[in-house]
Design a protein around this motif. Sequence first.
Motif, short mmCIF file in Angstrom:
data_model
loop_
_atom_site.label_atom_id
_atom_site.label_comp_id
_atom_site.label_asym_id
_atom_site.label_seq_id
_atom_site.Cartn_x
_atom_site.Cartn_y
_atom_site.Cartn_z
N TYR A 61 0.83 -1.20 0.00
CA TYR A 61 0.00 0.00 0.00
C TYR A 61 0.86 1.25 0.00
O TYR A 61 1.84 1.34 0.75
N CYS A 62 0.45 2.20 -0.79
CA CYS A 62 1.04 3.53 -0.80
C CYS A 62 0.30 4.37 0.23
O CYS A 62 -0.93 4.27 0.35
N ALA A 63 1.04 5.20 0.97
CA ALA A 63 0.43 6.04 2.00
C ALA A 63 1.03 7.44 1.93
O ALA A 63 2.20 7.61 1.57
N ALA A 64 0.24 8.43 2.33
CA ALA A 64 0.72 9.82 2.29
C ALA A 64 0.18 10.58 3.48
O ALA A 64 -0.95 10.36 3.93
N GLY A 65 1.02 11.51 3.99
CA GLY A 65 0.61 12.30 5.13
C GLY A 65 1.63 13.36 5.47
O GLY A 65 2.49 13.68 4.66
N SER A 66 1.55 13.85 6.68
CA SER A 66 2.43 14.95 7.09
C SER A 66 3.76 14.48 7.65
O SER A 66 4.65 15.29 7.90
N GLY A 67 3.90 13.20 7.86
CA GLY A 67 5.16 12.70 8.41
C GLY A 67 5.23 12.87 9.91
O GLY A 67 4.23 13.01 10.59
N GLY A 68 6.43 12.87 10.44
CA GLY A 68 6.61 13.03 11.87
C GLY A 68 7.33 11.84 12.49
O GLY A 68 7.71 10.89 11.80
N ARG A 69 7.44 11.91 13.80
CA ARG A 69 8.24 10.90 14.50
C ARG A 69 7.62 9.50 14.45
O ARG A 69 8.33 8.51 14.60
N TYR A 70 6.33 9.41 14.25
CA TYR A 70 5.67 8.12 14.21
C TYR A 70 5.40 7.68 12.77
O TYR A 70 4.32 7.17 12.46
N TYR A 71 6.37 7.86 11.94
CA TYR A 71 6.25 7.56 10.52
C TYR A 71 5.94 6.08 10.26
O TYR A 71 5.48 5.71 9.20
N TYR A 72 6.25 5.22 11.20
CA TYR A 72 6.09 3.78 11.02
C TYR A 72 4.71 3.28 11.42
O TYR A 72 4.41 2.09 11.32
N ARG A 73 3.85 4.17 11.87
CA ARG A 73 2.52 3.79 12.32
C ARG A 73 1.47 4.09 11.26
O ARG A 73 1.46 5.16 10.66
N VAL A 74 0.55 3.17 11.09
CA VAL A 74 -0.54 3.34 10.13
C VAL A 74 -1.33 4.63 10.37
O VAL A 74 -1.62 5.36 9.42
N PRO A 75 -1.70 4.96 11.62
CA PRO A 75 -2.51 6.17 11.85
C PRO A 75 -1.81 7.48 11.49
O PRO A 75 -2.45 8.53 11.47
N SER A 76 -0.49 7.43 11.24
CA SER A 76 0.23 8.66 10.90
C SER A 76 -0.03 9.12 9.47
O SER A 76 0.39 10.21 9.09
N TYR A 77 -0.72 8.30 8.70
CA TYR A 77 -0.97 8.62 7.30
C TYR A 77 -2.46 8.84 7.07
O TYR A 77 -3.29 8.08 7.54
N ASP A 78 -2.77 9.89 6.32
CA ASP A 78 -4.16 10.28 6.11
C ASP A 78 -4.77 9.66 4.86
O ASP A 78 -6.00 9.52 4.78
N TYR A 79 -3.93 9.32 3.90
CA TYR A 79 -4.44 8.82 2.62
C TYR A 79 -3.74 7.52 2.24
O TYR A 79 -2.53 7.37 2.47
N TRP A 80 -4.52 6.64 1.62
CA TRP A 80 -4.02 5.31 1.25
C TRP A 80 -4.47 4.95 -0.15
O TRP A 80 -5.56 5.32 -0.59
N GLY A 81 -3.62 4.19 -0.82
CA GLY A 81 -4.00 3.62 -2.10
C GLY A 81 -4.78 2.34 -1.91
O GLY A 81 -5.01 1.90 -0.78
N GLN A 82 -5.17 1.73 -3.03
CA GLN A 82 -6.00 0.53 -2.98
C GLN A 82 -5.17 -0.73 -2.79
O GLN A 82 -5.72 -1.79 -2.47
N GLY A 83 -3.87 -0.64 -2.97
CA GLY A 83 -2.99 -1.79 -2.78
C GLY A 83 -2.67 -2.50 -4.09
O GLY A 83 -3.49 -2.52 -5.01
N THR A 84 -1.49 -3.10 -4.14
CA THR A 84 -1.08 -3.90 -5.29
C THR A 84 -0.42 -5.17 -4.76
O THR A 84 0.39 -5.13 -3.85
N GLN A 85 -0.79 -6.30 -5.35
CA GLN A 85 -0.32 -7.60 -4.87
C GLN A 85 1.08 -7.88 -5.38
O GLN A 85 1.35 -7.77 -6.58
N VAL A 86 1.95 -8.30 -4.48
CA VAL A 86 3.28 -8.78 -4.82
C VAL A 86 3.39 -10.22 -4.31
O VAL A 86 3.17 -10.47 -3.13
N THR A 87 3.70 -11.12 -5.22
CA THR A 87 3.84 -12.53 -4.86
C THR A 87 5.21 -13.01 -5.30
O THR A 87 5.57 -12.88 -6.47
N VAL A 88 5.96 -13.56 -4.35
CA VAL A 88 7.31 -14.06 -4.63
C VAL A 88 7.30 -15.57 -4.44
O VAL A 88 7.03 -16.07 -3.34
N SER A 89 7.59 -16.29 -5.49
CA SER A 89 7.59 -17.74 -5.44
C SER A 89 8.99 -18.25 -5.12
O SER A 89 9.99 -17.66 -5.51
N SER A 90 9.03 -19.40 -4.43
CA SER A 90 10.33 -19.98 -4.04
C SER A 90 10.86 -20.93 -5.09
O SER A 90 10.17 -21.30 -6.03
#
Length: 122
Positions: A93-122
């Motif tokens: 998922y792509c996320a966008a927001g104002s940033g800050g010290r809690y950049y690693y937390r989901v609630p720190s971002y206000d906008y999200w994309g719909q997601g894109t699937q990545v599958t890695v086979s062994s």
Amino acid sequence: QVQLVESGGGLVQAGGSLRLSCVASGRTFNAMGWFRQAPGKEREFVAVVSWSGGSTIYADSVKGRFAISRDNAKNTMYLQMNSLKPEDTAVYYCAAGSGGRYYYRVPSYDYWGQGTQVTVSS
């Protein structure tokens, strides 16, 4: 209206590479980042980039393999993923927001994309 649209996901063998893109419309953001969510797991932080592109932070699990960047002229953020592993399989998922010290937390971002699937086979 703010919109984030990801692309570039797909199926790749272990050791391969993919490049994800996220196009933002509606406004510019101080911080943009990538998160991922595997089945049955919580959404987790992958990487974040500052507005200038000069500051980047990565999760330990992807450090040295992934590279985040942004092109503000194109309102686009990228995630270059190299040396992919099966454990990288997730919806990214792509996320966008104002940033800050809690950049690693989901609630720190206000906008999200719909997601894109990545599958890695062994």
